[in-house]
Every structure is written in C-alpha cells, then in structure tokens.
Design a protein around this motif. Sequence first.
Motif, PDB file in Angstrom:
ATOM      1  N   ARG A  87      -2.544  -9.384  13.873  1.00 19.26           N
ATOM      2  CA  ARG A  87      -1.279  -8.813  14.347  1.00 19.26           C
ATOM      3  C   ARG A  87      -0.251  -8.790  13.230  1.00 19.26           C
ATOM      4  NH1 ARG A  87      -0.476  -6.065  18.823  1.00 19.26           N
ATOM      5  NH2 ARG A  87      -1.353  -6.971  20.678  1.00 19.26           N
ATOM      6  N   ASN A  88       0.533  -7.711  13.188  1.00 19.44           N
ATOM      7  CA  ASN A  88       1.621  -7.564  12.232  1.00 19.44           C
ATOM      8  C   ASN A  88       2.827  -7.026  12.988  1.00 19.44           C
ATOM      9  OD1 ASN A  88       3.345  -7.106  10.127  1.00 19.44           O
ATOM     10  ND2 ASN A  88       2.098  -5.539   9.137  1.00 19.44           N
ATOM     11  N   PRO A  89       3.840  -7.851  13.239  1.00 20.68           N
ATOM     12  CA  PRO A  89       4.993  -7.373  14.000  1.00 20.68           C
ATOM     13  C   PRO A  89       5.779  -6.276  13.289  1.00 20.68           C
ATOM     14  CG  PRO A  89       5.292  -9.657  13.288  1.00 20.68           C
ATOM     15  CD  PRO A  89       3.921  -9.245  12.882  1.00 20.68           C
ATOM     16  N   LYS A  90       5.590  -6.147  11.976  1.00 21.20           N
ATOM     17  CA  LYS A  90       6.312  -5.135  11.200  1.00 21.20           C
ATOM     18  C   LYS A  90       5.459  -3.900  10.922  1.00 21.20           C
ATOM     19  CE  LYS A  90       8.896  -8.788   8.963  1.00 21.20           C
ATOM     20  NZ  LYS A  90       9.084  -9.541   7.742  1.00 21.20           N
ATOM     21  N   ALA A  91       4.353  -3.749  11.622  1.00 23.16           N
ATOM     22  CA  ALA A  91       3.467  -2.603  11.386  1.00 23.16           C
ATOM     23  C   ALA A  91       4.150  -1.306  11.789  1.00 23.16           C
ATOM     24  CB  ALA A  91       2.172  -2.774  12.170  1.00 23.16           C
ATOM     25  N   LYS A  92       3.886  -0.269  11.010  1.00 25.54           N
ATOM     26  CA  LYS A  92       4.452   1.049  11.311  1.00 25.54           C
ATOM     27  C   LYS A  92       3.685   1.658  12.480  1.00 25.54           C
ATOM     28  CE  LYS A  92       5.769   1.759   6.550  1.00 25.54           C
ATOM     29  NZ  LYS A  92       5.513   2.486   5.318  1.00 25.54           N
ATOM     30  N   PRO A  93       4.392   2.167  13.477  1.00 24.71           N
ATOM     31  CA  PRO A  93       3.724   2.709  14.674  1.00 24.71           C
ATOM     32  C   PRO A  93       2.769   3.861  14.387  1.00 24.71           C
ATOM     33  CG  PRO A  93       6.085   2.489  15.045  1.00 24.71           C
ATOM     34  CD  PRO A  93       5.832   2.182  13.603  1.00 24.71           C
ATOM     35  N   ASN A  94       3.030   4.656  13.354  1.00 28.19           N
ATOM     36  CA  ASN A  94       2.146   5.781  13.065  1.00 28.19           C
ATOM     37  C   ASN A  94       0.880   5.353  12.333  1.00 28.19           C
ATOM     38  OD1 ASN A  94       3.603   5.169  10.752  1.00 28.19           O
ATOM     39  ND2 ASN A  94       3.586   7.269   9.993  1.00 28.19           N
TER      40      ASN A  94
END
Length: 101
Positions: A87-94
């Motif tokens: 998990r990466n809370p800062k992941a880009k949604p696209n």
Amino acid sequence: MAISNEQRKAYRAIGHQLNPIVTIASNGLTEGVIEELNRALDDHELIKIKVSVGDRELKKEVIAEVLKISKAELVQQIGNTALLIRRNPKAKPNLSNLKRL
C-alpha cells in the motif's frame, strides 16, 4: 498488515487482468531489479512479477527475499508468477492498480 480472505479475493480479481511488470531471471536480485520493483510497487501498489530461476525451492527463496527487501505482501503465487501488494497512501490514482481497476 495481514490480508483478509475478502481482500485477497478482491486483489486476485484485479491481478488477473495484470501482466508481469518485473522479471527476475537466473542472475537474481540485482540492484536494478530491486529499484524497478520498488518503483513499480510505489506507483502501482499491486503488481505481478515473474520469477524464472529454476526449481521450486529456489523460487520460494527468491520470492521470500523479494518480500523481505520490498516490504510487500504476497497475495498469490501460481507457477512462475507472484502477485504482490504494498500500500502507498500517496499513490497517483491514474497509476495505482487498486484505484484504477
């Protein structure tokens, strides 16, 4: 963080559509492979990797080493392919497979 059975089922359904992003061959876990693995996990969160290293025991050892180095969790392993999540809370949604699919 342990993955519940419901989460594992959902991740497998998403992973079914994915192609392996990183391939680990007989030369093992080089620095470049580790960098690419971490970049892919940061961007996509849920990835497939292909491990083509030989027999089953060596394959299990390589996957265990990948999990230890990347701090990812194994969702599923079938043959030479493993599905990993970190998990990466800062992941880009696209880019995130969890948010896109």
